[in-house]
Design a protein around this motif. Sequence first.
Motif, PDB file in Angstrom:
ATOM      1  N   LEU A 115      18.746  22.799  69.170  1.00 47.83           N
ATOM      2  CA  LEU A 115      17.184  22.838  68.963  1.00 47.83           C
ATOM      3  C   LEU A 115      16.963  22.155  67.531  1.00 47.83           C
ATOM      4  O   LEU A 115      17.911  22.189  66.391  1.00 47.83           O
ATOM      5  N   LEU A 116      16.233  21.195  67.557  1.00 48.05           N
ATOM      6  CA  LEU A 116      15.891  20.484  66.360  1.00 48.05           C
ATOM      7  C   LEU A 116      14.447  20.969  65.749  1.00 48.05           C
ATOM      8  O   LEU A 116      13.371  21.263  66.618  1.00 48.05           O
ATOM      9  N   ALA A 117      14.233  20.963  64.453  1.00 50.99           N
ATOM     10  CA  ALA A 117      12.911  21.591  63.967  1.00 50.99           C
ATOM     11  C   ALA A 117      12.061  20.180  63.967  1.00 50.99           C
ATOM     12  O   ALA A 117      12.226  19.191  63.040  1.00 50.99           O
ATOM     13  N   GLU A 118      10.811  20.217  64.550  1.00 47.46           N
ATOM     14  CA  GLU A 118      10.175  19.225  64.620  1.00 47.46           C
ATOM     15  C   GLU A 118       9.061  19.063  63.104  1.00 47.46           C
ATOM     16  O   GLU A 118       8.756  17.958  62.547  1.00 47.46           O
ATOM     17  N   ASN A 119       8.765  20.440  62.995  1.00 45.45           N
ATOM     18  CA  ASN A 119       7.685  20.566  61.718  1.00 45.45           C
ATOM     19  C   ASN A 119       8.085  21.730  61.301  1.00 45.45           C
ATOM     20  O   ASN A 119       8.833  22.616  61.371  1.00 45.45           O
ATOM     21  N   ARG A 120       7.393  22.083  60.027  1.00 39.02           N
ATOM     22  CA  ARG A 120       7.434  23.244  59.231  1.00 39.02           C
ATOM     23  C   ARG A 120       7.553  24.537  60.118  1.00 39.02           C
ATOM     24  O   ARG A 120       8.179  25.469  59.830  1.00 39.02           O
ATOM     25  N   THR A 121       6.674  24.446  61.122  1.00 37.90           N
ATOM     26  CA  THR A 121       6.655  25.713  62.076  1.00 37.90           C
ATOM     27  C   THR A 121       7.786  25.842  62.893  1.00 37.90           C
ATOM     28  O   THR A 121       8.354  26.983  63.025  1.00 37.90           O
ATOM     29  N   GLY A 122       8.210  24.638  63.259  1.00 41.93           N
ATOM     30  CA  GLY A 122       9.616  24.931  63.905  1.00 41.93           C
ATOM     31  C   GLY A 122      10.726  25.209  63.081  1.00 41.93           C
ATOM     32  O   GLY A 122      11.389  26.055  63.422  1.00 41.93           O
ATOM     33  N   TYR A 123      10.830  24.747  61.903  1.00 36.49           N
ATOM     34  CA  TYR A 123      11.711  25.130  60.994  1.00 36.49           C
ATOM     35  C   TYR A 123      11.797  26.742  60.552  1.00 36.49           C
ATOM     36  O   TYR A 123      12.605  27.285  60.645  1.00 36.49           O
ATOM     37  N   GLN A 124      10.333  27.109  60.434  1.00 33.35           N
ATOM     38  CA  GLN A 124      10.239  28.507  60.280  1.00 33.35           C
ATOM     39  C   GLN A 124      10.825  29.362  61.495  1.00 33.35           C
ATOM     40  O   GLN A 124      11.370  30.497  61.446  1.00 33.35           O
ATOM     41  N   GLY A 173       7.808  25.355  52.057  1.00 37.79           N
ATOM     42  CA  GLY A 173       7.044  26.290  52.017  1.00 37.79           C
ATOM     43  C   GLY A 173       7.324  27.572  51.457  1.00 37.79           C
ATOM     44  O   GLY A 173       6.690  28.630  51.594  1.00 37.79           O
ATOM     45  N   TYR A 174       8.136  27.520  50.482  1.00 34.75           N
ATOM     46  CA  TYR A 174       8.578  29.005  49.720  1.00 34.75           C
ATOM     47  C   TYR A 174       7.671  29.196  48.658  1.00 34.75           C
ATOM     48  O   TYR A 174       7.186  28.329  47.895  1.00 34.75           O
ATOM     49  N   ARG A 175       7.299  30.456  48.567  1.00 37.10           N
ATOM     50  CA  ARG A 175       6.222  30.960  47.586  1.00 37.10           C
ATOM     51  C   ARG A 175       6.796  32.114  47.060  1.00 37.10           C
ATOM     52  O   ARG A 175       7.105  32.950  47.618  1.00 37.10           O
ATOM     53  N   GLY A 229       5.485  37.063  51.401  1.00 43.84           N
ATOM     54  CA  GLY A 229       5.634  37.138  52.890  1.00 43.84           C
ATOM     55  C   GLY A 229       7.011  37.115  53.592  1.00 43.84           C
ATOM     56  O   GLY A 229       7.465  38.252  53.115  1.00 43.84           O
ATOM     57  N   SER A 230       7.518  36.217  54.209  1.00 48.07           N
ATOM     58  CA  SER A 230       8.615  36.425  54.963  1.00 48.07           C
ATOM     59  C   SER A 230       9.665  35.595  54.383  1.00 48.07           C
ATOM     60  O   SER A 230       9.512  34.304  54.443  1.00 48.07           O
ATOM     61  N   LEU A 231      10.888  36.015  53.833  1.00 48.05           N
ATOM     62  CA  LEU A 231      11.732  35.084  53.293  1.00 48.05           C
ATOM     63  C   LEU A 231      12.569  34.617  54.731  1.00 48.05           C
ATOM     64  O   LEU A 231      13.037  33.521  54.367  1.00 48.05           O
ATOM     65  N   ASP A 232      12.577  35.451  55.725  1.00 42.28           N
ATOM     66  CA  ASP A 232      13.032  34.675  57.000  1.00 42.28           C
ATOM     67  C   ASP A 232      12.367  33.651  57.450  1.00 42.28           C
ATOM     68  O   ASP A 232      13.000  33.117  58.525  1.00 42.28           O
ATOM     69  N   GLN A 233      11.264  33.132  56.970  1.00 38.43           N
ATOM     70  CA  GLN A 233      10.733  32.060  57.435  1.00 38.43           C
ATOM     71  C   GLN A 233      11.004  30.798  56.420  1.00 38.43           C
ATOM     72  O   GLN A 233      11.139  29.776  56.846  1.00 38.43           O
ATOM     73  N   VAL A 234      11.963  31.167  55.438  1.00 37.02           N
ATOM     74  CA  VAL A 234      12.451  29.992  54.420  1.00 37.02           C
ATOM     75  C   VAL A 234      13.952  29.843  54.686  1.00 37.02           C
ATOM     76  O   VAL A 234      14.176  28.543  54.726  1.00 37.02           O
ATOM     77  N   VAL A 235      14.581  30.616  55.257  1.00 34.30           N
ATOM     78  CA  VAL A 235      16.178  30.684  55.312  1.00 34.30           C
ATOM     79  C   VAL A 235      16.405  31.770  56.159  1.00 34.30           C
ATOM     80  O   VAL A 235      16.167  32.893  55.954  1.00 34.30           O
ATOM     81  N   PRO A 236      17.509  31.381  57.137  1.00 36.16           N
ATOM     82  CA  PRO A 236      17.923  32.525  57.869  1.00 36.16           C
ATOM     83  C   PRO A 236      18.511  33.837  57.390  1.00 36.16           C
ATOM     84  O   PRO A 236      19.235  33.505  56.146  1.00 36.16           O
ATOM     85  N   LEU A 237      18.471  34.959  57.671  1.00 33.61           N
ATOM     86  CA  LEU A 237      19.029  36.112  57.003  1.00 33.61           C
ATOM     87  C   LEU A 237      20.038  36.690  57.769  1.00 33.61           C
ATOM     88  O   LEU A 237      19.811  36.667  59.138  1.00 33.61           O
ATOM     89  N   LEU A 242      16.894  23.896  45.924  1.00 31.37           N
ATOM     90  CA  LEU A 242      15.383  23.939  46.747  1.00 31.37           C
ATOM     91  C   LEU A 242      14.372  24.692  46.233  1.00 31.37           C
ATOM     92  O   LEU A 242      13.453  24.996  46.826  1.00 31.37           O
ATOM     93  N   GLY A 243      14.591  25.185  45.054  1.00 30.51           N
ATOM     94  CA  GLY A 243      13.428  25.796  44.391  1.00 30.51           C
ATOM     95  C   GLY A 243      13.345  27.173  44.541  1.00 30.51           C
ATOM     96  O   GLY A 243      12.241  27.821  44.504  1.00 30.51           O
ATOM     97  N   LEU A 244      14.305  27.674  45.196  1.00 33.87           N
ATOM     98  CA  LEU A 244      14.139  29.221  45.425  1.00 33.87           C
ATOM     99  C   LEU A 244      14.256  30.065  44.266  1.00 33.87           C
ATOM    100  O   LEU A 244      15.460  29.703  43.514  1.00 33.87           O
ATOM    101  N   ILE A 245      13.560  31.066  43.978  1.00 34.87           N
ATOM    102  CA  ILE A 245      13.381  31.735  42.547  1.00 34.87           C
ATOM    103  C   ILE A 245      14.826  32.779  42.876  1.00 34.87           C
ATOM    104  O   ILE A 245      14.557  33.546  43.817  1.00 34.87           O
ATOM    105  N   LYS A 246      15.561  32.976  42.014  1.00 37.33           N
ATOM    106  CA  LYS A 246      16.629  33.880  42.020  1.00 37.33           C
ATOM    107  C   LYS A 246      16.676  34.629  40.820  1.00 37.33           C
ATOM    108  O   LYS A 246      16.549  34.438  39.757  1.00 37.33           O
TER     109      LYS A 246
END
Lengths: 416, 1015
Positions: free
Chosen positions: B76-85, B248-250, B484-492, B513-517
Amino acid sequence: MFAAVHASSGEDGLEELARSFSPHIEMTSADTVTFDIGGLRRLLGGPHQIASEIAHRANERGVAGNIGIAATAETAILASRSLPGVTVIAPGEEARHFDGLRIEVLPTTDEMRMLLHRWGIRTLGEFCALPESGVLERLGAEGRRLLRIARGDGDRPLRSAPIPTGYLERLELDYPVQLLEPLLFLISRLMHELCDRLRTHARATTEVHLVLELEGGTEHPRSMQLPFATHDAKTLLKLVQLDLERHPPGTAVSAIRLRLVPVDPRRVQNNLYSPPAPQPEKLELTLGKIRAMVGVANAGFPEVLNTHRPDAWRMRMSAPSSKLSVEAPPSPRIAFRYYRPAREALVEMRSGRPQRMKSSNAVLTVERAAGPWRLSGDWWSAECYVREEWDIEASDDVLYRIYLARQKWFVEGIYD
Amino acid sequence: MYIELHSRSSFAFLEGASNPEDLVESCAGLDMPAMALMDTDNLSGAPRFYMAARKLGVKAHIGVEVTSAAGGRHVLLAENRTGYQNLCRLLTAMKLSAPKGKAAATELQFRQFAEGLICLTRGEHSVELLLSIYGRSNLFVELQRHFDRDEEARNQRSVDLARAHQLPLLATNGVRYADPVKRELMDVLTCVRNKTTIAEAGRLLLRNSERHLKSGREMARLFADHPEAVRNTVELSSRLGFTLADLGYRFPPYPVGPDETMNGFLRNRTQEGAQWRYRPYHERAQKQIERELNLIEKLDLAGYFLIVWDIVRYCRENGILAQGRGSAANSAVCYSLGITAVDPVGMDLLFERFLSEERGEWPDIDIDLPSGDQREKVIQYVYHRYGQHGAAMTANIITYRGRSGLRDVGKVLGYSQEELNRLASLVSLWGFKGENETVERQFAEAGYQRDNARVSKFMQLYQQIQDLPRHLGQHSGGMVICQGSLDQVVPLEPATMPNRVVIQWDKEDCADLGLIKVDLLGLGMMAALEESIELIRTGFHEEVDLAHLPQDDPQVFEQLQTADTVGLFQVESRAQMASLPLTKPKNFYDLVVQVAIIRPGPIVGKMYHPYTRRRQGLEAPISLHPSLDKVLERTLGVPLFQEQLLKMAMIVADFTGGEAEELRRAMGFKRSEKRMVEIEQRLRKGMDSKGITGEQQNAIVQSITSFALYGFPESHAASFALLVYASAWLRCYYNAAFTAALLNCQPMGFYHPATLLKDAQRHGVKVLPVDVEHSDWRCKIEERCLRLGLNQVRGLRQDAGAAIVSRRPYRSVFDLSQRVPELMKDELRQLASIGALNRIGDGHRRDALWQTELALKPVGPLLESIEPLEGLSPLRPMNPIERTNADLSGTGMSIGRHPVAFYRERLRAMRVLTTAELKRAGNGTVARIAGCVICRQRPETAKGFMFLSLEDETGISNAIVHPDLFEANRLVLVSQPFLLLEGIVQNAAGAVSLKVARVQGFVQESVAMRSHNFR
């Protein structure tokens, strides 16, 4: 009275040494033998004389170590394992010999030794000083056994070692035999005798070792491994015959030694629904005959090896134990006929594709070609390979597989 | 043109042999404008792939091969942000619903998360099914050509399939490594994955070396009969709009009341805190706080500060010690909010190091917490507050290093376990590696010569496998929180620890990647301090407030100046002990410097000796250049802190704040040696233009670049210095409680518990033995003495210990064994042998052992309740050596005589000095010392010298072994528990050590205390 010999070297001679004194022997461990010397007083004298004779015979057999003689087997064993040289312990004198010995000499588990160590018990004397009831309550029967050994009254019967049954026969001939037929007749006698013995002991064999002692002092040894266990003299004899026909002794034979290695017999329950297969004995005989004709390396059970290396297979002497896969291949395949060895060829290339091929004096034009197919592997070994293959349809309407390896072209075979 | 859209990296964990950076580099080398990474079931390599691609101007497409529960994998390839999420959520869903290592996505999960994804198929799954999941426009039929006859047959079927369903063809090379030479390594990894050897792997291995990245021209030639398959790669690549720049991380907002804003709420909390912190709340502090708050508002970071504040507040409300470390200690707002404990205004710390407008990146706040249960409580609080899909731990990528690489490669190549053990034992564990300690030498010492082809191959592969990822672990404390959901940003993924979730990226990836830790780090000393306070409360009935300890206590500093520091935070090491008598810290700032100075940075940068000489007044405090005088004034002209180095770069080379920040990141960033070289060139150029040249320039460059790996910020040192002072104060005034807490919090620190205990005893702490009638599970204070706890008994399980404590008193050993059936045989014996049953056994240890054995024998139901009549045992009592040995083997420590004390007479006859006597010996005299080795060190910075710490009944002495002597006596030095050393005394202002000339094992009958061996 019992004697124990604890060997520091020459352990192989221990059993024979003990048997030279008594039929009642125990192989206590790989390096210790214990035997009953009760009846030897009349023959050899008192314990010291017996000890001296044991030492003498041990020396003759190349066994070096310690000897212990005492009223009980355990005491003799402990003496031989813990005290240097020859020790003869008269009844009642055990404590004098053993008191100072370290507790580690007791034959017991590491856990028990650790426990005694925690108790501060360092010597057998200290251990013997403990109240027997206290030891029994805490350490149970094992404690009591150890206490008895330490005190020198640890009596127990010997665990006798059975007299080994040999499957070896030797026949010295009155006059040398030169022809195979009379030789086989003599071997047959020995073979029947040994097979009868195997049958009597409910045993069979998978290994036959024949040594023909030749005139002039040399030997002609032959060995055979069977893929099945049998005690059938006729089969074995036939195999020996086939082998000797291929490998005759060359000189007259003055003596024959035949040894069979005993194994458990074969137990087979035939399946009602499985197709009948030839009896292993018969199959082996047939194979033996074929091998005699075509050579050992050219008859057997071919096995394709698990590798990408092209045409990798080996000849097994016996059928592989696992069942052959009956799964259908994923797609129909064309059968391929290998040239063994592959034929050298000259191939003319144009634009990276084969155009003409010359092999076995025939020059062929390549009508169509598929490839290249690249193969490389076994890079970790000296047998590493790199090759480029092509499938070609030549002007003679035959589909060939050719390949380039080490800058030479070969025809590997044809598609059937 | 051709774009490679199916390539695995080493992050496919044993299914790819090249790191993402190498793939990208090859891609750029082939003038390929884009490339897709397609690892299996994870996105761990994606950040590194993206960062490398961005740098080289390559577009980084993201994809994953997802294992299907029905067999095979969906490519599978991610076409857009929805695909990546959706990709992230798909991986999360499948990973969280299966045991670790067994995850596979169901058809339902594929359907649920299909939007925005493009699927490549080679016909392994039903095309109808894939069409129904992904849709006609998102399905491509993949062709791969590796010069393989069987594969060609499959390709023909694929072409037929594409024609039958009118689907587009797509050429890929199914890349497994960047260049063909890595094929051998790929074969080795395949064997590791399949747990087999290379000789037995057979057809599991690759058929040829064709799975490398290929150029557009080569691919066009390969697919000359299907040119559209190559063209389609470019078309598809242009459709793939998503890159990790569009994550799309916030960070989540902090919930405030309806009439409040986050900024207002933060301002109020800060002002309240400042009133409490600053007494009086002076003008400088007010101004600084105002400035910081304005910047926080401007950068819209109020939510972040409030969330950290919320965690710290939770700690405070639950009695959990928490202290911010790192650059956060530069902030007066953090200080006011109670996040940090150092006053940055009072200490004149640089706020810009923490937060700057120019930098445009998230600030970094690390919180130290007591290690163990307390920290876990805080982590669970964060999970609870932000939900299972809203917060997760960062990953730790476990890579092949030294021994692990050697073992795996060796096993695959068919080397026996014994051979590998021999080779592995020669892999240097010490930090220092001499010039001769090469792989060749290591192999040669084990009897393997390079000219042997098999050995040569082994060495080559062993070197190639280094640093390749092996599997995903869990970082010790980094947590990522998301709105929201961290699982849309990176797999858990589920962690091995229960109730923990971990993301697939490590902390560097998160920073990139600018994720706050938020780092919630466990610190053993925090746990010890927390427990000390509790022990003082219960044992001495006194209250200690760490925030208000008496400052600059002379007694505390006297201890520090004389290197009497066993058990203290950060300053207990051998190197610190050697330094303290020279630097003689007199106030809190001296401690801040002390924490920072024994670090590889200052030592390699040759800053240690100038500083100590200047402290002693032996050298004038002159800076490297007059323009740096002000910056380096506090550290006597010697640069020690990161902040100083940043300011230096700004002054001498006109670096901007942003450039200085890049310099800082390069310093702490392990992967960036190249960046360091670039920065050095810039530095030199800047200095040239300012007329700073020659030796002066070299000295400045060296002082800056030597911080490459271990730079220490001043604020961080200040936070640590607070803990140093607190631990020193507690040890000075409540040593029994402090030592009890240290013992309870093991393992931690530099010394083994036995050394901590002996040190406490030498300082007058009375220690009571383990006793089933009095000891609790943990060590405690009993009548102002330290009572050892049952937790010190080796092999005693906690539930058995708790049962002992809850059911006492006991009448006898028999009574104990009857009423605590949880106790196992060995546990009861252990308790008897260390004297813990003496009181109820009514005699000595062996009486108890004698009774124990009787109690352990089952007597049957009729007699089991009848206590046996038992007089005294016939066993003799243990002598002092036996008691010490029993203590050491049963608890690892002894409150009786020190093991060396038993041999003092003999040692005296050999003219061996005690540690106390050595301290009085004159500089340059020849002396002998003996003791048990409590620490061995051979640090990277010491050029092969070995440092030993020996303990005897009077204290700890230090010795230095020359590299030649080490080589000649390696076995004795690394394996003998007791050593007798002879050498020349080096006494520099009270810092005493022995320069060893002769070494011998000191034969003894005692059980040795354990040593700690360090790099």
